[in-house]
Design an enzyme around this catalytic site. Structure first.
Site: not given
Ligand code: S3P
Length: 461
Positions: A23, A94, A169, A315, A342, A346, A388
């Site tokens: 990030s 993203g 975001q 995350d 995501k 997920r 991830r």
């Protein structure tokens, strides 16, 4: 297609440094890239996602020199972005797409943002609507609320927006656009999402005020140049933190990890599960605290995760689900519907993977219930192209009998280049040894397991 292989180990001992925060790396390029003057970024994450932002900013007229893999010298474009006639490729990211949209809506030209299949299936209405309030026109090319996005930039005006989702975001896209608008723009979120943009605005001298869940940006003010150190990504560190916490006889030190309190939910959750973890802030004068995390292995038990905690660990949920499968008893993950949009869904993908390892999972609309503590057996699973999920399954393999193979793992390079090298060192017991092992062990008082060192005063809350 690259596969990752994992297998059981007895413990994790040693010291490890994970690559820079994703990030912060995106944002550092954007703010230094818009500044009028030169900035040096150290600790940059050279992952596929961040390289998309780097290339986009080069195309927009910032001069970026890669001094070495993790050091960038950026001569900003002073806010005079050059029109990019070709599509700007955001790959799998993203963050790149949504944040760039915030900048491009304020430029006097048209841009087109594209991404890979996963990114092109993720919701973009969440930025199309609020950015649309500020002027300019942002269109979903296929009229389905998803990328490709066509952005007709214009002179923009400030706006007030109450976001239905806690998303850094969305917040950051508006904050970046707000720098170009005359007057005050406010964004209110339902829960606090990661605040890197707020901290970096302060560091780059862009006026920003935070009151409760509302952020106000006073525009027309572009970033001043400034050097920035990117600490290690706590989302990458989390894989080793979780593994060492749940493997008895482990002792792991993670150095130079970002410890921004809007990102450390993973530590709180592991502590609640009975983990022995100590964090110690060592620095952070550029507004982002970082330091050392020390973990001693223990037997973990299940916990409940939900509410305002979710954005602080969003995350890390694939990893938390993996550790939930290892821990004794039930782990409940709720209020995490965002996981469905995501890089993959997920909740569905992780539930499927956990079942392949022999864990009982109940999938819910906003999370899952994991019945942990039963013997895990090695499995062959597919990451579905989600970095991830791939790494969380590699960690599961450390606790399962027999061999584990995770297929489709090129994606790991989007956030953690070098993950396979670190995994191999863990499997071979070849991590760098803790320099003063006796001291390291002694610093860790079991009765102090939940001690979280107090940040230094130089850190802006
Ligand atoms: C990010 C914010 C989070 C996170 C993503 C990176 C960022 O997404 O999941 O990996 O850098 O702002 P949302 O803000 O959409 O929750």
């Amino acid at each position: 297609m690259t596969a990752i292989r994992s297998r059981p180990i007895k413990y994790i001992r040693g010291t490890l440094q994970v690559p820079g925060d994703k990030s912060m790396s995106h944002r550092a390029i954007m703010l230094a890239g818009l500044a009028d003057g030169s900035s040096r970024i150290t600790g940059f994450l050279p992952s596929e996602d961040c390289l998309c932002t780097l290339r986009a900013f080069q195309a927009l007229g910032a001069k970026i020199t890669r001094v070495d893999a993790t050091t960038l010298d950026i001569e900003g474009n002073g806010g005079n972005c050059r029109q990019v006639l070709e599509p700007i490729d955001c790959g799998n990211s993203g963050t790149a797409m949504r944040l760039l949209a915030g900048i491009l809506i304020a430029q006097p030209f048209t841009s087109r943002l594209v991404g890979d299949a996963s990114l092109s299936s993720r919701p973009m209405k969440r930025i199309i609507e609020p950015l649309g309030l500020m002027g300019g026109v942002i269109l979903s090319e296929n009229n389905n609320g998803r990328a490709p996005l066509i952005i007709h930039g214009d002179r923009i005006r400030p706006a007030s927006y109450v976001s239905p989702v806690a998303s850094a975001q969305v917040k950051s896209a508006m904050m970046l656009a707000a720098m170009f608008a005359e007057g005050a723009t406010t964004i209110t979120e339902p829960q606090r999402s990661r605040d890197h943009t707020e901290r970096m605005f302060r560091h780059y001298h862009v006026p920003v005020r935070v009151e409760g869940l509302t952020v106000t940006v006073h525009g027309r003010c572009l970033p001043h140049p400034g050097d920035f150190f990117v600490p290690g990504d706590i989302s990458s560190a989390a894989f080793w933190m979780g593994a060492a916490a749940a493997k008895e006889d482990s002792h792991l030190i993670l150095e130079n990890v970002g410890l921004n309190p809007t990102r450390t939910g993973i530590i709180s959750v592991l502590l609640r599960m009975g983990a022995q973890i100590k964090e110690c802030i060592k620095g952070g004068n550029n507004g982002e605290p970082y330091g050392t995390i020390e973990i001693q292995g223990a037997k973990l038990h299940g916990t409940k995760i939900g509410g305002a905690e979710i954005p602080t660990l969003i995350d890390e949920i694939p990893l938390i689900a993996a550790i939930g499968a290892v821990a004794q008893g039930e782990t409940l993950i709720a209020d995490a519907k965002e996981l469905r949009v995501k890089e993959t869904d997920r909740i569905a993908v992780m539930a499927k993977c956990l079942r392949a390892f022999g864990t009982e999972v109940e999938e819910r609309e906003d999370g899952m219930v994991i019945l942990g503590g039963n013997n895990l057996r090695g499995a062959t699973v597919d990451s579905h192209g989600d970095h991830r999920i791939a790494m969380a399954c590699a960690i599961l393999g450390l606790f399962a009998t027999g061999h584990t193979t995770i297929k489709n793992c090129e994606c790991v390079a989007t956030s953690y280049p070098g993950f396979q090298r670190h995994l191999q060192a863990v499997l071979d017991g070849k991590l760098r040894l803790n320099t003063n092992r006796t001291k390291n062990r002694l610093t860790f008082e079991p009765e102090q397991t939940s001690v979280r060192s107090v940040p230094t005063t130089s850190i802006t809350p």
